[in-house]
Design a protein around this motif. Structure first.
Motif, mmCIF file in Angstrom:
data_model
loop_
_atom_site.group_PDB
_atom_site.id
_atom_site.type_symbol
_atom_site.label_atom_id
_atom_site.label_comp_id
_atom_site.label_asym_id
_atom_site.label_seq_id
_atom_site.Cartn_x
_atom_site.Cartn_y
_atom_site.Cartn_z
ATOM 1 N N MET A 115 0.834 -1.200 0.000
ATOM 2 C CA MET A 115 0.000 0.000 0.000
ATOM 3 C C MET A 115 0.873 1.257 0.000
ATOM 4 O O MET A 115 0.561 2.244 -0.657
ATOM 5 C CB MET A 115 -0.941 -0.010 1.209
ATOM 6 C CG MET A 115 -1.850 -1.225 1.259
ATOM 7 S SD MET A 115 -2.818 -1.443 -0.238
ATOM 8 C CE MET A 115 -4.126 -0.287 0.096
ATOM 9 N N ASP A 120 -7.602 -0.508 -1.434
ATOM 10 C CA ASP A 120 -7.997 -0.611 -0.036
ATOM 11 C C ASP A 120 -9.399 -1.204 0.093
ATOM 12 O O ASP A 120 -9.646 -2.078 0.915
ATOM 13 C CB ASP A 120 -7.929 0.765 0.636
ATOM 14 C CG ASP A 120 -8.185 0.692 2.118
ATOM 15 O OD1 ASP A 120 -7.510 -0.106 2.797
ATOM 16 O OD2 ASP A 120 -9.064 1.413 2.604
ATOM 17 N N ARG A 121 -10.307 -0.753 -0.719
ATOM 18 C CA ARG A 121 -11.680 -1.285 -0.675
ATOM 19 C C ARG A 121 -11.716 -2.754 -1.055
ATOM 20 O O ARG A 121 -12.437 -3.548 -0.457
ATOM 21 C CB ARG A 121 -12.583 -0.479 -1.603
ATOM 22 C CG ARG A 121 -12.917 0.877 -1.039
ATOM 23 C CD ARG A 121 -13.842 1.615 -1.949
ATOM 24 N NE ARG A 121 -14.171 2.913 -1.381
ATOM 25 C CZ ARG A 121 -14.674 3.901 -2.072
ATOM 26 N NH1 ARG A 121 -14.914 3.764 -3.357
ATOM 27 N NH2 ARG A 121 -14.940 5.051 -1.481
ATOM 28 N N HIS A 163 -10.462 -5.033 1.801
ATOM 29 C CA HIS A 163 -11.467 -5.241 2.843
ATOM 30 C C HIS A 163 -12.641 -6.067 2.329
ATOM 31 O O HIS A 163 -13.151 -6.933 3.040
ATOM 32 C CB HIS A 163 -11.936 -3.901 3.413
ATOM 33 C CG HIS A 163 -10.851 -3.196 4.160
ATOM 34 N ND1 HIS A 163 -10.335 -3.683 5.345
ATOM 35 C CD2 HIS A 163 -10.149 -2.083 3.884
ATOM 36 C CE1 HIS A 163 -9.378 -2.880 5.766
ATOM 37 N NE2 HIS A 163 -9.240 -1.909 4.897
ATOM 38 N N ILE A 178 -3.806 -8.049 6.041
ATOM 39 C CA ILE A 178 -2.647 -7.182 5.830
ATOM 40 C C ILE A 178 -1.523 -7.592 6.762
ATOM 41 O O ILE A 178 -1.719 -7.741 7.969
ATOM 42 C CB ILE A 178 -3.019 -5.707 6.067
ATOM 43 C CG1 ILE A 178 -4.135 -5.349 5.102
ATOM 44 C CG2 ILE A 178 -1.803 -4.815 5.946
ATOM 45 C CD1 ILE A 178 -4.348 -3.911 4.833
#
Length: 63
Positions: free
Chosen positions: A29, A50-51, A54, A60
């Motif tokens: 990231m 990021d979306r 999740h 992570i």
């Protein structure tokens, strides 16, 4: 994520298997952020990544 056109069949099968945990490094990231700041990636790449992380339950790893 498992439907990305550049993934091979083995990777696709592994990522799609609910019994397998998928991990991504926090450094990934960070690298995406750096490349975005340098103009090498589109602006929404980090937010999209990021979306997806999740949404798909990717874990992570710390640095």
């Amino acid at each position: 994520m498992a439907n990305h056109p550049t993934l091979g069949e083995g990777a696709r099968a592994t990522i799609s298997d609910p019994a397998v945990s998928v991990f991504v490094s926090a450094a990934t990231m960070w690298e995406i952020s750096i490349k975005r700041a340098l103009g090498k990636l589109e602006g929404l790449v980090l937010l999209t990544a990021d979306r997806r992380i999740h949404r798909y339950g990717v874990k992570i790893l710390g640095v």
